[in-house]
Write a protein that holds these residues in place. Structure first.
Motif, mmCIF file in Angstrom:
data_model
loop_
_atom_site.group_PDB
_atom_site.id
_atom_site.type_symbol
_atom_site.label_atom_id
_atom_site.label_comp_id
_atom_site.label_asym_id
_atom_site.label_seq_id
_atom_site.Cartn_x
_atom_site.Cartn_y
_atom_site.Cartn_z
ATOM 1 N N ASP A 104 10.645 11.848 -4.546
ATOM 2 C CA ASP A 104 10.352 11.561 -5.961
ATOM 3 C C ASP A 104 9.312 10.459 -6.146
ATOM 4 O O ASP A 104 9.247 9.837 -7.207
ATOM 5 C CB ASP A 104 11.641 11.166 -6.710
ATOM 6 N N ARG A 105 8.503 10.235 -5.127
ATOM 7 C CA ARG A 105 7.475 9.198 -5.230
ATOM 8 C C ARG A 105 6.125 9.776 -5.657
ATOM 9 O O ARG A 105 5.274 9.040 -6.168
ATOM 10 C CB ARG A 105 7.333 8.480 -3.882
ATOM 11 N N ALA A 106 5.914 11.106 -5.470
ATOM 12 C CA ALA A 106 4.597 11.688 -5.721
ATOM 13 C C ALA A 106 4.695 12.955 -6.558
ATOM 14 O O ALA A 106 5.647 13.728 -6.439
ATOM 15 C CB ALA A 106 3.900 11.996 -4.401
ATOM 16 N N LEU A 107 3.686 13.160 -7.397
ATOM 17 C CA LEU A 107 3.551 14.363 -8.218
ATOM 18 C C LEU A 107 2.273 15.074 -7.798
ATOM 19 O O LEU A 107 1.184 14.491 -7.839
ATOM 20 C CB LEU A 107 3.489 13.995 -9.698
ATOM 21 N N VAL A 108 2.391 16.317 -7.372
ATOM 22 C CA VAL A 108 1.240 17.113 -6.924
ATOM 23 C C VAL A 108 0.590 17.775 -8.125
ATOM 24 O O VAL A 108 1.251 18.506 -8.879
ATOM 25 C CB VAL A 108 1.696 18.171 -5.893
#
Length: 288
Positions: free
Chosen positions: A52-56
């Motif tokens: 839940d640290r990155a959004l693609v």
């Protein structure tokens, strides 16, 4: 800016300096919006990070509507954007006369248009909040022109000018709390050398001294935390080269041309447009 918990968008996040920057910012606790053309490679990057640290958000940075939509999606999912790093870029080798005009235009669209589109997507909300940092990644070749890479030099010089112009516009409007920084690396060990468009008929390699992408990433993180207008990376040799060019541009440009000819071009290879048009050809590693 406190990076722990900050929302930062990184373009060109699938490889090279962009991928190294994502790792560095994630290590410091940032929440990240990852932008590049290839979804699969972005998902590989996201898989390296804490959950839940990155959004693609796959998109072509040369497409202004797609970049604006990507910024809106990041804001909706992660919250207001605190930092935006324009890392996406491509390279091209060849003379102005030997490089197909379509390749030159595409290179300029990605390198200049990508930074312009990123700035236009990020700055309005930063200005509204009176908080945020935009980092544009240029190059020492944006200061010192060289043969065989003239279109690339054009693009990186324009990125530097874009940053300076944006700073002037913010000052003129009396906007405080929003900063625009330019990072200017020397030669860096990334896949950009092998994925570049190449119309020289020879193989290309970075000339010494070659910097590590992780070192540039640390500088980018430092500029997000403590903004400065311009930062040259690459060690004392690169900074001395930039200083010498200020006082003796002709000799320095000739010397750089000789270094490129001796160290960067060798052997033989087929003509190629590299990753300009096909994201599948982009280097998804951090280094070569």
């Amino acid at each position: 800016m406190r990076l722990d918990g900050a929302v930062v968008v990184v373009t060109g996040a699938s490889g090279g300096i962009g991928r190294a920057t994502v790792r560095e910012l994630a290590r410091r606790g940032a929440r990240l919006g990852l932008i590049a053309r290839d979804r699969a490679s972005l998902e590989d990057v996201a898989a390296e990070l804490p959950p839940d640290r990155a959004l693609v958000v796959p998109c072509d940075v040369a497409d202004d509507e797609a970049v604006s939509a990507a910024a809106a999606h990041v804001t909706e999912q992660l919250g207001p954007i605190d930092g935006w790093v324009n890392c996406a870029g491509v390279a091209g080798f060849g003379t102005v006369l030997s490089t197909p005009p379509a390749d030159v235009r595409r290179l300029l669209d990605i390198n200049i248009g990508g930074c312009l589109n990123g700035a236009r997507a990020a700055l309005p909300s930063m200005i509204a909040c009176r908080h945020g940092v935009l980092v544009n990644v240029s190059s020492v070749l944006g200061i010192i022109p060289a043969p065989w890479v003239t279109p690339y030099c054009m693009s990186k010089s324009a990125v530097r000018t874009l940053s300076a112009g944006l700073r002037a516009e913010l000052r003129r409007a009396g906007i405080r709390g929003v900063s625009v920084c330019t990072v200017l690396p020397g030669a860096v060990d990334t896949p950009i050398w092998s994925t570049a468009a190449n119309h020289t008929g020879r193989k290309v390699a970075p000339p010494p001294p070659v910097d590590a992408p992780e070192r540039v990433a640390r500088v980018i993180a430092a500029r997000l935390r403590r903004p400065r207008p311009e930062t040259v990376t690459g060690g004392i040799a690169v900074r001395l080269l930039v200083l010498a060019h200020r006082f003796a541009p002709g000799p320095v440009e000739r010397a750089l041309g000789l270094v490129l000819g001796r160290w960067s071009l060798h052997g033989g290879t087929a003509q190629t447009s590299g990753a300009l048009w096909d994201p599948a050809l982009s280097g998804h590693r951090t280094r070569r």
